[in-house]
Write a protein that holds these residues in place. Structure first.
Motif, mmCIF file in Angstrom:
data_model
loop_
_atom_site.group_PDB
_atom_site.id
_atom_site.type_symbol
_atom_site.label_atom_id
_atom_site.label_comp_id
_atom_site.label_asym_id
_atom_site.label_seq_id
_atom_site.Cartn_x
_atom_site.Cartn_y
_atom_site.Cartn_z
ATOM 1 N N SER A 264 33.331 81.580 2.625
ATOM 2 C CA SER A 264 32.355 80.575 2.203
ATOM 3 C C SER A 264 33.010 79.674 1.164
ATOM 4 O O SER A 264 34.060 79.994 0.600
ATOM 5 C CB SER A 264 31.112 81.240 1.620
ATOM 6 O OG SER A 264 31.455 82.111 0.563
ATOM 7 N N GLY A 265 32.361 78.523 0.902
ATOM 8 C CA GLY A 265 32.938 77.585 -0.051
ATOM 9 C C GLY A 265 33.101 78.189 -1.438
ATOM 10 O O GLY A 265 34.084 77.964 -2.129
ATOM 11 N N GLY A 288 28.499 76.269 1.753
ATOM 12 C CA GLY A 288 28.764 76.305 3.177
ATOM 13 C C GLY A 288 29.964 77.151 3.563
ATOM 14 O O GLY A 288 30.464 77.965 2.785
ATOM 15 N N LEU A 289 30.436 76.941 4.797
ATOM 16 C CA LEU A 289 31.594 77.669 5.306
ATOM 17 C C LEU A 289 32.861 76.857 5.064
ATOM 18 O O LEU A 289 32.854 75.629 5.187
ATOM 19 C CB LEU A 289 31.438 77.947 6.804
ATOM 20 C CG LEU A 289 30.192 78.738 7.221
ATOM 21 C CD1 LEU A 289 30.171 78.928 8.729
ATOM 22 C CD2 LEU A 289 30.129 80.080 6.506
ATOM 23 N N ASN A 290 33.939 77.554 4.741
ATOM 24 C CA ASN A 290 35.228 76.901 4.520
ATOM 25 C C ASN A 290 35.775 76.407 5.855
ATOM 26 O O ASN A 290 36.082 77.193 6.747
ATOM 27 C CB ASN A 290 36.198 77.895 3.869
ATOM 28 C CG ASN A 290 37.473 77.236 3.402
ATOM 29 O OD1 ASN A 290 38.028 76.386 4.092
ATOM 30 N ND2 ASN A 290 37.932 77.641 2.230
ATOM 31 N N ASP A 291 35.908 75.076 5.976
ATOM 32 C CA ASP A 291 36.282 74.461 7.255
ATOM 33 C C ASP A 291 37.656 74.905 7.737
ATOM 34 O O ASP A 291 37.919 74.969 8.932
ATOM 35 C CB ASP A 291 36.230 72.936 7.120
ATOM 36 C CG ASP A 291 36.460 72.238 8.449
ATOM 37 O OD1 ASP A 291 35.749 72.563 9.412
ATOM 38 O OD2 ASP A 291 37.358 71.384 8.523
ATOM 39 N N GLY A 292 38.558 75.229 6.831
ATOM 40 C CA GLY A 292 39.911 75.613 7.231
ATOM 41 C C GLY A 292 40.126 77.102 7.303
ATOM 42 O O GLY A 292 41.255 77.559 7.494
ATOM 43 N N GLN A 293 39.047 77.900 7.147
ATOM 44 C CA GLN A 293 39.224 79.347 7.074
ATOM 45 C C GLN A 293 38.179 80.124 7.865
ATOM 46 O O GLN A 293 38.501 81.133 8.497
ATOM 47 C CB GLN A 293 39.174 79.784 5.598
ATOM 48 C CG GLN A 293 39.430 81.263 5.360
ATOM 49 C CD GLN A 293 39.400 81.601 3.876
ATOM 50 O OE1 GLN A 293 39.339 80.701 3.035
ATOM 51 N NE2 GLN A 293 39.423 82.873 3.572
ATOM 52 N N ASP A 295 35.287 81.532 10.499
ATOM 53 C CA ASP A 295 34.943 81.597 11.916
ATOM 54 C C ASP A 295 33.425 81.429 12.005
ATOM 55 O O ASP A 295 32.672 82.341 11.650
ATOM 56 C CB ASP A 295 35.352 82.953 12.497
ATOM 57 C CG ASP A 295 34.927 83.105 13.956
ATOM 58 O OD1 ASP A 295 34.436 82.117 14.540
ATOM 59 O OD2 ASP A 295 35.099 84.213 14.502
ATOM 60 N N PRO A 296 32.927 80.268 12.442
ATOM 61 C CA PRO A 296 31.476 80.036 12.448
ATOM 62 C C PRO A 296 30.716 80.976 13.369
ATOM 63 O O PRO A 296 29.499 81.104 13.261
ATOM 64 C CB PRO A 296 31.359 78.580 12.908
ATOM 65 C CG PRO A 296 32.626 78.295 13.632
ATOM 66 C CD PRO A 296 33.682 79.122 12.970
ATOM 67 N N TYR A 333 27.215 80.275 14.178
ATOM 68 C CA TYR A 333 27.043 78.880 13.768
ATOM 69 C C TYR A 333 27.851 77.925 14.651
ATOM 70 O O TYR A 333 27.841 76.719 14.410
ATOM 71 C CB TYR A 333 27.429 78.701 12.299
ATOM 72 C CG TYR A 333 26.312 79.048 11.341
ATOM 73 C CD1 TYR A 333 25.138 78.323 11.342
ATOM 74 C CD2 TYR A 333 26.446 80.104 10.441
ATOM 75 C CE1 TYR A 333 24.107 78.642 10.474
ATOM 76 C CE2 TYR A 333 25.426 80.423 9.566
ATOM 77 C CZ TYR A 333 24.254 79.684 9.587
ATOM 78 O OH TYR A 333 23.222 79.992 8.728
ATOM 79 N N ARG A 334 28.528 78.457 15.638
ATOM 80 C CA ARG A 334 29.189 77.599 16.605
ATOM 81 C C ARG A 334 28.133 76.923 17.493
ATOM 82 O O ARG A 334 28.339 75.838 18.009
ATOM 83 C CB ARG A 334 30.169 78.408 17.458
ATOM 84 C CG ARG A 334 30.978 77.611 18.442
ATOM 85 C CD ARG A 334 32.076 76.814 17.775
ATOM 86 N NE ARG A 334 33.158 77.677 17.296
ATOM 87 C CZ ARG A 334 34.223 77.222 16.650
ATOM 88 N NH1 ARG A 334 34.330 75.919 16.403
ATOM 89 N NH2 ARG A 334 35.153 78.041 16.230
#
Length: 391
Positions: A264-265, A288-293, A295-296, A333-334
């Motif tokens: 997460s961020g 939110g979720l870390n965009d570079g790390q 898995d949604p 979340y995908r």
């Protein structure tokens, strides 16, 4: 000093890395594959349930959250309390006769105002009775005043002159409500036939919540209890239900928090900033979720869930008798529906949100370790050449 073969050392490092597998790689928590693998779910004897978040799961959780006081006590027979005389109550009895010369009004008292006499106040005894001259012991406990009046008249009909009776409760001690906890003054007060609601009782005790979303009200009644936030109690009039005899209200403040780990961020402990917080709001609060790390497809919510709640979702709980079952909810979340579903999924105090790393992150970590091993081997080869010369 014997020379170390660099190629052999690099092969040994890579072999050790391969044998150790993912467990050698740094991580903030379990890998998503481990969480989803049934063979590892009960490795430590915890026996947790893995529950994918679906529309039915969200419906059950939202329904449970929405029950409040009215949901728990909706089957009570009468909304307004039926206040009756009870053991320990103090009552007053006034007896009337149609004319003087009867049991209670002597002939010489004919000139006075009214043909009546008021008996001394008396307490309903442990048998539930009161005493009335010429009528004997009259049952009072569990009856309304008008029912006791009729019973007295029935006892006196053949002796007094057209008797009438008025029964008044002077001090009600049996049909009471108690308010305790973080209030100005804990109080115990009698109910009236007009009916008192939950907020009426709280105002009597002088509750002054500083953060109403962190203030909670628990109603205990007949071996059951239900809890609701103060803010929701005010916002939803249906939950401001009528109190019943012997109810207890407990008012308390509780700062609720949840934990966020993984990709997460932000990670750490976060406070609820409202009386209800959804999973999507909780993840947003953790940036939110870390965009570079992250898995949604692998976002998990850890919680001790009620056994009956899981059963209503269709989860098999036949293998446990525990009332609170370790549960991991999985969110994808995908899919767009993941966002829509979690806007309705309520968070609980002490929940844990965990976002797993994407597979590419683990590959990168592995390749970095391989590169480190190769670099170490190359450095040692240069050192060997410097110390011992070329082969």
């Amino acid at each position: 000093m014997p020379r170390v073969a660099p190629a052999r050392l690099a092969a040994a490092l890579l072999g050790a890395l391969a044998l150790a597998g993912c467990n050698l790689l740094p991580a903030a928590g379990p890998y998503s594959a481990e969480l989803r693998n049934p063979r590892t779910q009960d490795a430590d004897g915890v026996g947790y349930k893995l529950v994918p978040v679906t529309a039915n799961v969200v419906r059950v959780l939202a329904q449970e959250e929405a029950e409040g006081l009215i949901g728990t006590f909706r089957n009570d027979r009468k909304p307004i309390p039926d206040v009756k005389i009870g053991i320990g109550d103090v009552v007053s009895v006034t007896l009337f006769e149609a004319s003087s010369g009867g049991l209670f009004i002597p002939e010489e008292a004919a000139s006075r105002d009214g043909n009546f006499v008021t008996l001394p106040d008396q307490q309903v005894d442990s048998s539930g009775d009161i005493s009335v001259p010429y009528a004997g012991q009259v049952k009072a406990a569990g009856l309304r005043p008008e029912q006791v009046q009729n019973a007295i008249v029935a006892h006196l009909n053949n002796r007094a002159i057209e008797p009438q009776a008025v029964v008044t409760v002077k001090d009600q001690r049996s049909s009471t409500v108690t308010v305790l906890g973080e209030v100005g003054t804990p109080v115990k007060f009698p109910l009236t036939s007009s009916g008192e609601r939950v907020l009426d009782a709280i105002s009597r005790a002088g509750a002054t919540p500083s953060k109403d979303y962190d203030m909670f009200v628990t109603l205990q009644r007949g071996g059951r209890d239900a809890t609701i936030s103060f803010r929701r109690l005010v916002r939803e009039p249906a939950n401001n239900i009528y109190l019943q005899p012997n109810d207890t209200l407990y008012i308390y403040a509780r700062a609720r928090t949840y934990l966020a780990f993984g990709a997460s961020g932000k990670q750490g402990q976060f406070a609820f900033n409202d009386d209800t917080v959804s999973l999507s709001e909780a993840i947003g609060q953790a940036e939110g979720l870390n965009d570079g790390q992250a898995d949604p497809q692998s976002v998990f919510l850890f919680r001790l869930e009620g056994r009956e709640t899981l059963r209503r979702m269709g989860v098999d709980v036949s293998d446990t008798t525990e009332e609170r079952v370790p549960t991991i909810y999985t969110v994808n979340y995908r899919e767009p529906t993941g966002f829509l579903l979690t806007t309705k999924l309520p968070m609980h105090n002490k929940d844990v949100v965990y976002a797993a790393n994407a597979g590419s992150v683990e590959i990168t970590k592995f390749l970095n370790l391989v590169l480190l091993g190769a670099t170490t081997a190359e450095s040692m080869a240069h050192t060997d050449t410097y110390l011992y010369g070329p082969n």
